[in-house]
Enzyme design. Sequence first.
Site, PDB file in Angstrom:
ATOM      1  CB  SER A 111      57.784  33.130  30.646  1.00  0.00           C
ATOM      2  OG  SER A 111      57.604  32.723  29.266  1.00  0.00           O
TER       3      SER A 111
HETATM    4  N1  SAH Z   1      59.650  35.464  26.167  1.00  0.00           N
HETATM    5  C1  SAH Z   1      58.006  35.985  25.784  1.00  0.00           C
HETATM    6  C2  SAH Z   1      56.793  34.175  25.944  1.00  0.00           C
HETATM    7  C3  SAH Z   1      56.160  35.194  24.831  1.00  0.00           C
HETATM    8  S1  SAH Z   1      55.103  33.132  24.718  1.00  0.00           S
HETATM    9  C4  SAH Z   1      57.442  36.135  27.123  1.00  0.00           C
HETATM   10  O1  SAH Z   1      57.782  36.676  28.294  1.00  0.00           O
HETATM   11  O2  SAH Z   1      56.952  37.821  26.663  1.00  0.00           O
HETATM   12  C5  SAH Z   1      56.191  32.701  23.093  1.00  0.00           C
HETATM   13  C6  SAH Z   1      56.547  33.717  21.852  1.00  0.00           C
HETATM   14  O3  SAH Z   1      56.941  33.173  20.858  1.00  0.00           O
HETATM   15  C7  SAH Z   1      54.863  34.490  21.859  1.00  0.00           C
HETATM   16  O4  SAH Z   1      54.910  35.599  21.070  1.00  0.00           O
HETATM   17  C8  SAH Z   1      54.669  33.641  20.021  1.00  0.00           C
HETATM   18  O5  SAH Z   1      54.703  34.392  19.088  1.00  0.00           O
HETATM   19  C9  SAH Z   1      56.301  32.859  20.031  1.00  0.00           C
HETATM   20  N2  SAH Z   1      56.340  32.330  18.739  1.00  0.00           N
HETATM   21  C10 SAH Z   1      56.118  30.667  18.618  1.00  0.00           C
HETATM   22  N3  SAH Z   1      56.110  30.162  17.061  1.00  0.00           N
HETATM   23  C11 SAH Z   1      57.137  30.966  16.682  1.00  0.00           C
HETATM   24  C12 SAH Z   1      57.819  31.064  15.825  1.00  0.00           C
HETATM   25  N4  SAH Z   1      57.905  29.234  15.159  1.00  0.00           N
HETATM   26  N5  SAH Z   1      59.289  31.512  16.260  1.00  0.00           N
HETATM   27  C13 SAH Z   1      59.036  32.480  16.103  1.00  0.00           C
HETATM   28  N6  SAH Z   1      58.606  33.139  17.555  1.00  0.00           N
HETATM   29  C14 SAH Z   1      57.193  32.291  17.638  1.00  0.00           C
END
Ligand code: SAH
Length: 222
Positions: free
Chosen positions: A70
């Site tokens: 993000s």
């Molecule tokens: N906070 C993270 C954002 C990653 S993007 C950062 O800044 O690096 C969002 C993340 O949510 C991804 O890694 C994706 O795999 C995860 N995600 C999506 N759906 C999900 C679910 N149902 N349960 C757990 N993780 C999930």
Amino acid sequence: MKDLEIDGIGMTSRRTRERLIQRLVDQGIQSTKVLDAIRTIPRHLFLDEALAHRAYEDTALPIGHNQTLSQPYIVARMTEALLGREGVNKVLEIGTGSGYQTAVLASLVGKVYSVERIRPLQEKARQRLSRLSLNNVRFRHTDGGMGWPEESPFDGIIVTAAPGEIPEELLNQLSPEGGRLVIPVGGSDFQDLLLVTRQGDEYHRKVLDAVRFVPLLSGVIR
Ligand code: SAH
């Protein structure tokens, strides 16, 4: 001895980081604690080497598996909203991704429970946090739509992928005494970033921002 890789050099130096902090202040981030956490956590360690030089730009960046780290402004905004005036102690994070938001949280709250559905991302995140000696985090490889019922209630829940609607389970796992949920909700183009606060059986919603997150998906990837 100083760890040069953690401290950063050149494009990842102190001065570059300070410019990012000023930008966050200019955009309205007020919490000194949150700004300090972002100043301290080396975001360049959460990216592949080829992208590390862009770590202190205020932009979202790819982390593989079609996912993104993000934008710092969004991390700051969500963290500030999650902490509120009184701060929170026990936090559930859905979507560990790179682990950057996890690290920011771990430096600010008592204990973080972080779930991720893509195992390789979670493994890398786990290694990064242990390298930074942030040991107050538990990870779980699971579909976060279900939350982490065994550890509920949580003072705060933060979701970094967007569902179409707020999963009921997450509302149930919020502390009835002022629990705070920060979550992007909406379609695939953009979503509303919501702050939901709970008092007993009453839930109060507030729209914080328009945002763009990857979707919250179901099932897990090994
Ligand atoms: N906070 C993270 C954002 C990653 S993007 C950062 O800044 O690096 C969002 C993340 O949510 C991804 O890694 C994706 O795999 C995860 N995600 C999506 N759906 C999900 C679910 N149902 N349960 C757990 N993780 C999930």
